[in-house]
Write a protein that holds these residues in place. Sequence first.
Motif, PDB file in Angstrom:
ATOM      1  N   GLN A  89       3.837  -8.987   7.914  1.00 33.63           N
ATOM      2  CA  GLN A  89       4.426  -7.949   8.763  1.00 33.63           C
ATOM      3  C   GLN A  89       4.667  -6.700   7.922  1.00 33.63           C
ATOM      4  O   GLN A  89       5.226  -6.778   6.825  1.00 33.63           O
ATOM      5  CB  GLN A  89       5.752  -8.404   9.365  1.00 33.63           C
ATOM      6  CG  GLN A  89       5.602  -9.415  10.458  1.00 33.63           C
ATOM      7  CD  GLN A  89       6.926  -9.611  11.168  1.00 33.63           C
ATOM      8  OE1 GLN A  89       7.927  -9.951  10.561  1.00 33.63           O
ATOM      9  NE2 GLN A  89       6.914  -9.367  12.466  1.00 33.63           N
ATOM     10  N   ARG A  90       4.280  -5.559   8.466  1.00 32.73           N
ATOM     11  CA  ARG A  90       4.416  -4.302   7.758  1.00 32.73           C
ATOM     12  C   ARG A  90       5.870  -3.806   7.782  1.00 32.73           C
ATOM     13  O   ARG A  90       6.537  -3.841   8.817  1.00 32.73           O
ATOM     14  CB  ARG A  90       3.513  -3.240   8.396  1.00 32.73           C
ATOM     15  CG  ARG A  90       3.547  -1.919   7.668  1.00 32.73           C
ATOM     16  CD  ARG A  90       2.670  -0.897   8.362  1.00 32.73           C
ATOM     17  NE  ARG A  90       2.846   0.399   7.749  1.00 32.73           N
ATOM     18  CZ  ARG A  90       1.872   1.118   7.205  1.00 32.73           C
ATOM     19  NH1 ARG A  90       0.642   0.659   7.225  1.00 32.73           N
ATOM     20  NH2 ARG A  90       2.123   2.281   6.672  1.00 32.73           N
ATOM     21  N   HIS A  91       6.319  -3.338   6.616  1.00 31.95           N
ATOM     22  CA  HIS A  91       7.641  -2.734   6.471  1.00 31.95           C
ATOM     23  C   HIS A  91       7.463  -1.417   5.716  1.00 31.95           C
ATOM     24  O   HIS A  91       6.834  -1.390   4.659  1.00 31.95           O
ATOM     25  CB  HIS A  91       8.590  -3.641   5.679  1.00 31.95           C
ATOM     26  CG  HIS A  91       8.901  -4.922   6.366  1.00 31.95           C
ATOM     27  ND1 HIS A  91       9.976  -5.063   7.204  1.00 31.95           N
ATOM     28  CD2 HIS A  91       8.255  -6.125   6.360  1.00 31.95           C
ATOM     29  CE1 HIS A  91      10.001  -6.304   7.672  1.00 31.95           C
ATOM     30  NE2 HIS A  91       8.967  -6.955   7.187  1.00 31.95           N
ATOM     31  N   ASP A  92       8.013  -0.353   6.282  1.00 34.52           N
ATOM     32  CA  ASP A  92       7.927   0.967   5.665  1.00 34.52           C
ATOM     33  C   ASP A  92       9.282   1.351   5.076  1.00 34.52           C
ATOM     34  O   ASP A  92      10.331   0.910   5.558  1.00 34.52           O
ATOM     35  CB  ASP A  92       7.525   2.015   6.710  1.00 34.52           C
ATOM     36  CG  ASP A  92       6.130   1.757   7.254  1.00 34.52           C
ATOM     37  OD1 ASP A  92       5.175   1.797   6.467  1.00 34.52           O
ATOM     38  OD2 ASP A  92       6.020   1.497   8.470  1.00 34.52           O
ATOM     39  N   GLY A 103       0.844  -1.192   0.000  1.00 31.70           N
ATOM     40  CA  GLY A 103       0.000   0.000   0.000  1.00 31.70           C
ATOM     41  C   GLY A 103       0.873   1.232   0.000  1.00 31.70           C
ATOM     42  O   GLY A 103       2.094   1.147  -0.172  1.00 31.70           O
ATOM     43  N   ASP A 104       0.275   2.386   0.222  1.00 34.57           N
ATOM     44  CA  ASP A 104       1.021   3.644   0.192  1.00 34.57           C
ATOM     45  C   ASP A 104       2.140   3.643   1.229  1.00 34.57           C
ATOM     46  O   ASP A 104       1.892   3.627   2.430  1.00 34.57           O
ATOM     47  CB  ASP A 104       0.094   4.841   0.437  1.00 34.57           C
ATOM     48  CG  ASP A 104      -0.757   5.163  -0.780  1.00 34.57           C
ATOM     49  OD1 ASP A 104      -0.355   4.786  -1.897  1.00 34.57           O
ATOM     50  OD2 ASP A 104      -1.814   5.787  -0.618  1.00 34.57           O
ATOM     51  N   GLY A 105       3.380   3.627   0.750  1.00 32.90           N
ATOM     52  CA  GLY A 105       4.541   3.754   1.615  1.00 32.90           C
ATOM     53  C   GLY A 105       4.941   2.514   2.388  1.00 32.90           C
ATOM     54  O   GLY A 105       5.840   2.568   3.205  1.00 32.90           O
ATOM     55  N   HIS A 106       4.287   1.375   2.139  1.00 37.29           N
ATOM     56  CA  HIS A 106       4.640   0.168   2.889  1.00 37.29           C
ATOM     57  C   HIS A 106       4.396  -1.087   2.057  1.00 37.29           C
ATOM     58  O   HIS A 106       3.699  -1.058   1.043  1.00 37.29           O
ATOM     59  CB  HIS A 106       3.840   0.085   4.191  1.00 37.29           C
ATOM     60  CG  HIS A 106       2.407  -0.283   3.973  1.00 37.29           C
ATOM     61  ND1 HIS A 106       1.446   0.633   3.615  1.00 37.29           N
ATOM     62  CD2 HIS A 106       1.788  -1.480   4.055  1.00 37.29           C
ATOM     63  CE1 HIS A 106       0.279   0.023   3.491  1.00 37.29           C
ATOM     64  NE2 HIS A 106       0.469  -1.270   3.754  1.00 37.29           N
ATOM     65  N   VAL A 107       4.987  -2.172   2.531  1.00 41.58           N
ATOM     66  CA  VAL A 107       4.699  -3.502   2.004  1.00 41.58           C
ATOM     67  C   VAL A 107       4.477  -4.421   3.195  1.00 41.58           C
ATOM     68  O   VAL A 107       4.894  -4.125   4.319  1.00 41.58           O
ATOM     69  CB  VAL A 107       5.851  -4.048   1.122  1.00 41.58           C
ATOM     70  CG1 VAL A 107       6.013  -3.231  -0.147  1.00 41.58           C
ATOM     71  CG2 VAL A 107       7.159  -4.135   1.885  1.00 41.58           C
ATOM     72  N   LEU A 108       3.809  -5.527   2.940  1.00 37.17           N
ATOM     73  CA  LEU A 108       3.649  -6.570   3.943  1.00 37.17           C
ATOM     74  C   LEU A 108       4.464  -7.768   3.483  1.00 37.17           C
ATOM     75  O   LEU A 108       4.287  -8.251   2.364  1.00 37.17           O
ATOM     76  CB  LEU A 108       2.181  -6.972   4.102  1.00 37.17           C
ATOM     77  CG  LEU A 108       1.213  -5.879   4.543  1.00 37.17           C
ATOM     78  CD1 LEU A 108      -0.218  -6.404   4.547  1.00 37.17           C
ATOM     79  CD2 LEU A 108       1.590  -5.342   5.909  1.00 37.17           C
TER      80      LEU A 108
END
Length: 122
Positions: free
Chosen positions: A27-30, A18-23
Amino acid sequence: MKMQQSPGQGKNLFTGYGDGHVLINAQRHDGHLIVTPDSVSAWQVETFETLTEQHFATLLAEQPEVVLFGSGKTLRFPHPRLTAKLAEAGIGVDVMNTAAACRTFNILMAEDRRVVLALLAI
């Protein structure tokens, strides 16, 4: 966007973005990242415009057979001089937007390819 796949045995798998991140494995990574099947680390890049040869040369340490470059929301090609060291080493470089790079990483990783994804945040 959520991707409907489950992580392979201890391997990194993109499960959404999504905007500014990946999973990765849910787990979210910015921010900007370097992702291999076994590791996730920050990629010390400020913007597309500030990319240097050294940013790409550091990927050689991973001994990839292919490097994916996720250029952000839009497809942007780095100057060939930036990826020259990879080409000289016989390493393929594929450029695509970040969403496509995440999907392609999953496919190559599932094929047990030595893939590295250099990812600019969406």
